[in-house]
Design a protein around this motif. Structure first.
Motif, PDB file in Angstrom:
ATOM      1  N   HIS A  42     -56.571 -29.362-113.526  1.00 49.94           N
ATOM      2  CA  HIS A  42     -55.972 -28.215-112.833  1.00 49.94           C
ATOM      3  C   HIS A  42     -54.574 -28.864-112.004  1.00 49.94           C
ATOM      4  CE1 HIS A  42     -55.263 -25.337-109.697  1.00 49.94           C
ATOM      5  NE2 HIS A  42     -55.370 -26.237-108.751  1.00 49.94           N
ATOM      6  N   ARG A  43     -54.439 -30.311-111.976  1.00 52.41           N
ATOM      7  CA  ARG A  43     -53.251 -30.852-111.539  1.00 52.41           C
ATOM      8  C   ARG A  43     -52.337 -30.823-112.799  1.00 52.41           C
ATOM      9  NH1 ARG A  43     -56.037 -35.974-108.657  1.00 52.41           N
ATOM     10  NH2 ARG A  43     -56.239 -35.175-106.624  1.00 52.41           N
ATOM     11  N   SER A  44     -52.453 -31.092-113.932  1.00 50.93           N
ATOM     12  CA  SER A  44     -51.760 -31.009-115.155  1.00 50.93           C
ATOM     13  C   SER A  44     -51.081 -29.397-115.177  1.00 50.93           C
ATOM     14  CB  SER A  44     -52.763 -31.403-116.261  1.00 50.93           C
ATOM     15  OG  SER A  44     -51.699 -31.051-117.750  1.00 50.93           O
ATOM     16  N   LYS A  45     -52.060 -28.380-115.115  1.00 51.80           N
ATOM     17  CA  LYS A  45     -51.627 -27.119-115.120  1.00 51.80           C
ATOM     18  C   LYS A  45     -50.687 -26.979-114.111  1.00 51.80           C
ATOM     19  CE  LYS A  45     -53.291 -22.197-114.309  1.00 51.80           C
ATOM     20  NZ  LYS A  45     -52.158 -21.788-113.470  1.00 51.80           N
ATOM     21  N   ILE A  46     -50.839 -27.341-112.792  1.00 54.15           N
ATOM     22  CA  ILE A  46     -49.880 -26.981-111.920  1.00 54.15           C
ATOM     23  C   ILE A  46     -48.459 -27.652-111.994  1.00 54.15           C
ATOM     24  CG2 ILE A  46     -49.221 -27.630-109.310  1.00 54.15           C
ATOM     25  CD1 ILE A  46     -51.142 -25.343-109.860  1.00 54.15           C
ATOM     26  N   VAL A  47     -48.497 -29.022-112.609  1.00 61.55           N
ATOM     27  CA  VAL A  47     -47.213 -29.640-113.073  1.00 61.55           C
ATOM     28  C   VAL A  47     -46.444 -29.157-114.046  1.00 61.55           C
ATOM     29  CG1 VAL A  47     -46.362 -31.664-114.413  1.00 61.55           C
ATOM     30  CG2 VAL A  47     -48.206 -32.125-112.282  1.00 61.55           C
ATOM     31  N   PHE A  48     -47.271 -28.604-115.198  1.00 61.10           N
ATOM     32  CA  PHE A  48     -46.565 -27.774-116.139  1.00 61.10           C
ATOM     33  C   PHE A  48     -45.766 -26.471-115.699  1.00 61.10           C
ATOM     34  CE2 PHE A  48     -48.720 -30.240-119.374  1.00 61.10           C
ATOM     35  CZ  PHE A  48     -47.877 -30.377-120.305  1.00 61.10           C
ATOM     36  N   ASP A  49     -46.661 -25.820-114.685  1.00 59.14           N
ATOM     37  CA  ASP A  49     -46.177 -24.577-114.140  1.00 59.14           C
ATOM     38  C   ASP A  49     -44.996 -24.792-113.376  1.00 59.14           C
ATOM     39  OD1 ASP A  49     -45.770 -21.861-113.436  1.00 59.14           O
ATOM     40  OD2 ASP A  49     -47.553 -21.943-111.984  1.00 59.14           O
ATOM     41  N   TYR A  50     -45.248 -25.566-112.237  1.00 62.46           N
ATOM     42  CA  TYR A  50     -44.236 -26.082-111.146  1.00 62.46           C
ATOM     43  C   TYR A  50     -43.028 -26.789-111.745  1.00 62.46           C
ATOM     44  CZ  TYR A  50     -47.736 -24.328-107.602  1.00 62.46           C
ATOM     45  OH  TYR A  50     -48.699 -23.817-107.084  1.00 62.46           O
ATOM     46  N   PHE A  51     -43.110 -27.725-112.375  1.00 57.76           N
ATOM     47  CA  PHE A  51     -42.116 -28.585-112.652  1.00 57.76           C
ATOM     48  C   PHE A  51     -41.390 -28.589-114.288  1.00 57.76           C
ATOM     49  CE2 PHE A  51     -44.825 -31.013-109.610  1.00 57.76           C
ATOM     50  CZ  PHE A  51     -44.283 -30.327-108.484  1.00 57.76           C
ATOM     51  N   LEU A  52     -42.449 -28.017-115.235  1.00 60.42           N
ATOM     52  CA  LEU A  52     -42.005 -27.733-116.503  1.00 60.42           C
ATOM     53  C   LEU A  52     -41.992 -26.239-116.762  1.00 60.42           C
ATOM     54  CD1 LEU A  52     -43.851 -30.769-117.996  1.00 60.42           C
ATOM     55  CD2 LEU A  52     -41.589 -30.739-117.670  1.00 60.42           C
ATOM     56  N   ASP A  53     -42.100 -25.482-116.074  1.00 63.51           N
ATOM     57  CA  ASP A  53     -41.962 -24.017-116.212  1.00 63.51           C
ATOM     58  C   ASP A  53     -42.748 -23.585-117.446  1.00 63.51           C
ATOM     59  OD1 ASP A  53     -40.947 -21.570-115.151  1.00 63.51           O
ATOM     60  OD2 ASP A  53     -39.344 -21.546-116.975  1.00 63.51           O
ATOM     61  N   THR A  54     -43.767 -23.940-117.443  1.00 64.53           N
ATOM     62  CA  THR A  54     -44.819 -23.628-118.622  1.00 64.53           C
ATOM     63  C   THR A  54     -46.301 -23.341-118.396  1.00 64.53           C
ATOM     64  OG1 THR A  54     -43.683 -25.468-120.290  1.00 64.53           O
ATOM     65  CG2 THR A  54     -45.725 -24.683-120.775  1.00 64.53           C
ATOM     66  N   ASP A  55     -46.612 -21.960-118.878  1.00 66.55           N
ATOM     67  CA  ASP A  55     -48.031 -21.459-118.535  1.00 66.55           C
ATOM     68  C   ASP A  55     -48.950 -21.983-119.574  1.00 66.55           C
ATOM     69  OD1 ASP A  55     -50.275 -20.204-117.553  1.00 66.55           O
ATOM     70  OD2 ASP A  55     -49.303 -18.228-117.367  1.00 66.55           O
ATOM     71  N   ILE A  56     -49.710 -22.875-118.869  1.00 69.09           N
ATOM     72  CA  ILE A  56     -50.561 -23.460-120.083  1.00 69.09           C
ATOM     73  C   ILE A  56     -51.679 -22.412-120.787  1.00 69.09           C
ATOM     74  CG2 ILE A  56     -52.764 -25.143-120.174  1.00 69.09           C
ATOM     75  CD1 ILE A  56     -50.331 -26.672-120.252  1.00 69.09           C
TER      76      ILE A  56
END
Length: 788
Positions: free
Chosen positions: A365-379
């Motif tokens: 879940h933390r990884s998903k948030i990092v991708f979304d918030y800081f890498l603009d990527t929706d896992i």
């Protein structure tokens, strides 16, 4: 997950190839990279035929033959890694195809990258961010007013208006730069980022010790220092107020620590990448006691205020709660003797608790948030089969062995592994089979990002500080540019950037998308060129038509493509606008329940602002308009006209009728001029003297005034102003909007300078004050007052 045995491995890898580029795993359309015309081996105007073939066979099924994306892959127009040929080629080598990165390396990667830049990115480079075809911008003065209210919660002063009138956009840009040095701007900036992080959940107004209780007592035995410093003394407990105040200040400093990092970088002209890379945390005097942290500047001391912040029984604390400074937690922790390896927001206890993990989730879940918030990527946009029951197909360890699962997990799990030293409560420990945070790396991808792995040994070994490595990688990733611009765009404009149009979109949708990508790309690159100065991006967004559009020619472009800033004000923004325009705030918004009913958020159970008002919200606005008009009109008239916000051109004696009952041309002209002033101050519209809007407001004034004359002339005992009526000016207002001490009437005091005299307003013998109350109620009820 369903096992597709009829698909051979070669066909499967071709299917997964569409997930190769950074854009493939992200269906979000915000802009970041932007191709450079020439340089770095890229020659504009030519087409790399070899790259075209690689693209058509390996990428077109995901990104579309025209590069504008499909439901399973985002557009490559202005993609995150489209900044230069070398950057894009490196991304392809490391990530294409997913799970088999050796498929396109060397010439394949560079040729494909060159084709993508030539075919899909050269066309968007127009270099213009301040105008769009078919869009008319608001005037510089109107834009200045809107930006001033939004950024610093005030109206522009005369000097700022003059500078904009004299220098146009250049002057507007300079004034905005000046505003972004004010303390109020940094508060707005933190509000924008909290809408994403939601760490304000832990403020005392929501949870009494919400932030402090998340800290491990073994690591931070002094976390509740105020209980020891100011112990309870039984029923009388003279130190209760001091202790409670110190608790509130300490908790809120802990809760806002990740947001304070954003403010620190912006305020000190440091790169926003500190959000990911800072090897320190932000503390004020109160949270320093909690953490027992060591300031980076050992010679620095916290600022004290002239007046106490907390006091009781002869004791007080006057340390400034807004004075935050960088510090490190270097003391020995329960499981580690070297302190905490800080990595910006990634290691913030508030961030880690806001997005926790479980034994089975293992930081995904933390990884998903990092991708979304800081890498603009929706896992979740990555292709692959996801079982409805979450069980899978019976294959041992499907996240590593089942190709349908691995397509997503090989992207997500390396980032999840980087959090392995952080527990569900955000406590830092060293992992191992005997530790509290048991971690078996045999069934999950090793820590890394984008095909890179964390070096765990040697001179650059990162075993204990994997998140520091990850933070630096994110800060260097082009997608972090796009993520930052996206956060700021939504905070300022109130809307997400346009989504990828897809291969079946209309020409208008594709054109609008490409235009926005081009504009936001230029803003992101300008921010990076200015040493990652986040103020550059904010100013860039404000100067674009996406913020300041006044009208759209629907013949030239569809009207529904999100042009122009328009959002319902949050309760906090409404309070600031009331203070800026009326000089006082609405005391009803002191209560959390009222703020939530007016569309606010508590960052806990309500995590999104309501940007389109409901019937209840409209009713609340109408109540606000009635109450605030009643208070604000006499309050404003109590001041000398040189200090008034609302009525600089009229007095309470300014009746439209003279003593003989005939129209008074001079007074009428003054009333109409003041109406123009009110329309500009409250609604931001500049009206000519003969406009329909101005005539309507004047007619309302006259209708109420004339009705008042009839009532006052009636034989009944008509009180011109009931003494119990709150529409009087005898007392000042506190910071929260409640009435404060009575002020002295000095209107006839010759010892007081004329401009400093105050007059109590306790009657309304000619019905002028109540006529103005009606007008102000009308204007405050206008939807334009609560939209921005």
């Amino acid at each position: 997950m369903n096992k597709h045995t009829d698909i051979g491995w070669q066909a499967l890898w071709l299917l997964l190839a569409c997930l190769t580029l950074s854009g493939c795993i992200n269906d979000y359309s915000g802009d970041v990279g932007g191709a450079s015309a020439g340089g770095d081996g890229f020659v504009a105007g030519q087409v790399n035929e070899s790259g075209r073939q690689h693209y058509l066979t390996q990428c077109a099924s995901c990104h579309g033959a025209d590069g504008n994306g499909t439901p399973s892959g985002s557009s490559l127009v202005g993609c995150a890694t489209c900044s230069t040929l070398s950057v894009l080629a490196d991304e392809i080598e490391r990530t294409m195809p997913v799970g088999k990165t050796s498929r396109c390396v060397g010439d394949c990667a560079s040729d494909t990258a060159e084709f993508i830049l030539q075919a899909f990115n050269d066309r968007i480079l127009n270099g213009n961010t301040t105008s769009l075809t078919g869009v008319s911008n608001s005037s510089q003065q109107t834009t200045l007013r809107q930006a001033a209210l939004q950024l610093v919660g005030r109206l522009p002063n005369a000097s700022e208006v003059a500078q904009v009138q004299q220098r146009g956009d250049s002057g507007l840009s300079q004034v905005l730069s000046g505003m972004m040095t004010e303390d109020a701007f940094y508060q707005t900036l933190m509000e924008i980022f909290n809408e994403q992080l939601l760490t304000d959940k832990y403020l005392s107004r929501n949870l009494n010790e919400g932030g402090i209780n998340l800290l491990d007592n073994d690591d931070f035995p002094n976390r509740k220092w105020y209980n020891d410093e100011y112990p309870s003394q039984g029923d009388s407990d003279p130190l209760r107020n001091l202790r409670n105040c110190a608790r509130t200040q300490s908790n809120d400093a802990v809760a806002r620590e990740p947001l304070e990092l954003v403010r620190y970088a912006a305020k000190n002209d440091l790169p926003h990448t500190l959000f990911m890379t800072a090897d320190f945390i932000m503390v004020n005097w109160y949270s320093q006691q909690v953490y027992q942290a060591e300031l980076l500047d050992k010679n620095a001391s916290f600022r004290q205020l002239p007046q106490p912040v907390c006091e009781a029984d002869g004791q007080s604390l006057s340390w400034d709660p807004d004075d935050f400074r960088p510090a490190r937690i270097n003391k020995a922790l329960q499981y580690e003797s070297n302190g905490i390896p800080h990595a910006g927001v990634l290691t913030s206890a508030m961030f880690l608790n806001r997005y926790p993990t479980t034994f089975t989730n293992r930081n995904r879940h933390r990884s998903k948030i990092v991708f979304d918030y800081f890498l603009d990527t929706d896992i979740l946009k990555i292709q692959g089969d996801r079982p409805g029951d979450g069980i899978g197909n019976g294959m041992p360890n499907p996240t590593l062995l089942d190709p349908a699962c691995y397509a997503c997990h090989q992207v997500m799990d390396p980032v999840a592994s980087a959090f392995q030293h952080w527990t569900d409560r955000g406590q830092y420990i060293i992992t191992g089979n005997t530790s509290v945070n048991r971690w078996d790396s045999s069934d999950i991808e090793p820590a890394g990002l984008g095909g890179k792995k964390v070096p765990l040994s040697g001179d650059t070994g990162y075993f204990r500080n994997m998140l520091q490595w990850l933070g630096n990688e994110i800060a260097a990733d082009p997608r972090f540019i796009r993520a930052t611009v996206r956060t700021l765009y939504k905070g300022l404009v109130g809307q997400e950037p346009l989504l990828s149009p897809g291969e079946h979109a209309s020409d208008a949708d594709i054109s609008a998308f490409n235009e926005q990508r081009s504009v936001l790309n230029a803003i992101g690159q300008a921010m990076v060129a200015d040493n990652w100065d986040i103020k550059t991006a904010i100013k860039g967004i404000i100067m674009t038509p996406y913020y300041r559009a006044a009208a759209v020619n629907t013949t030239a472009r569809p009207a529904n493509l999100h042009i122009g800033s328009s959002q319902f004000l949050s309760p906090e923004q409404l309070q600031r606008k009331l203070r800026a325009t009326l000089g006082i705030v609405w005391d009803d918004l002191r209560y959390e329940s009222n703020r939530l009913m007016l569309g606010g958020m508590d960052s806990d159970s309500i995590i999104e602002r309501i940007r389109e008002p409901s019937g209840l919200m409209v009713a609340i606005q109408n109540r606000m308009a009635v109450e605030m008009a009643c208070r604000a009109v006499p309050y404003d008239f109590s001041w000398h006209n040189s200090k008034r916000r609302l009525f600089p051109y009229v007095e309470t004696s300014s009746s439209p009728l003279n003593e003989n009952g005939a129209p008074d041309a001079v007074a009428i002209a003054a009333i109409r001029r003041n109406l123009q002033h009110l329309h500009w101050t409250l609604l931001g519209e500049q009206l000519s003297d003969n406009s329909a809007e101005l005539n309507a407001s004047y007619q309302l004034f006259m209708d109420v005034f004339n009705q008042g004359q009839i009532m006052m002339a009636s034989p009944n005992d008509f009180d011109p102003w009931p003494r119990s009526n709150p529409c009087q000016a005898t007392r000042d207002f506190r910071e929260d909007g409640r009435t404060a001490a009575a002020f002295e009437d000095t209107s006839n005091n010759s010892d007081v300078a004329p401009a400093d005299r105050r007059q109590r307003i306790t009657d309304d013998n000619n019905y002028v004050v109540r006529s103005w109350v009606a007008v102000l109620t009308y204007l405050l009820s206008d939807y334009r007052f609560v939209y921005q």
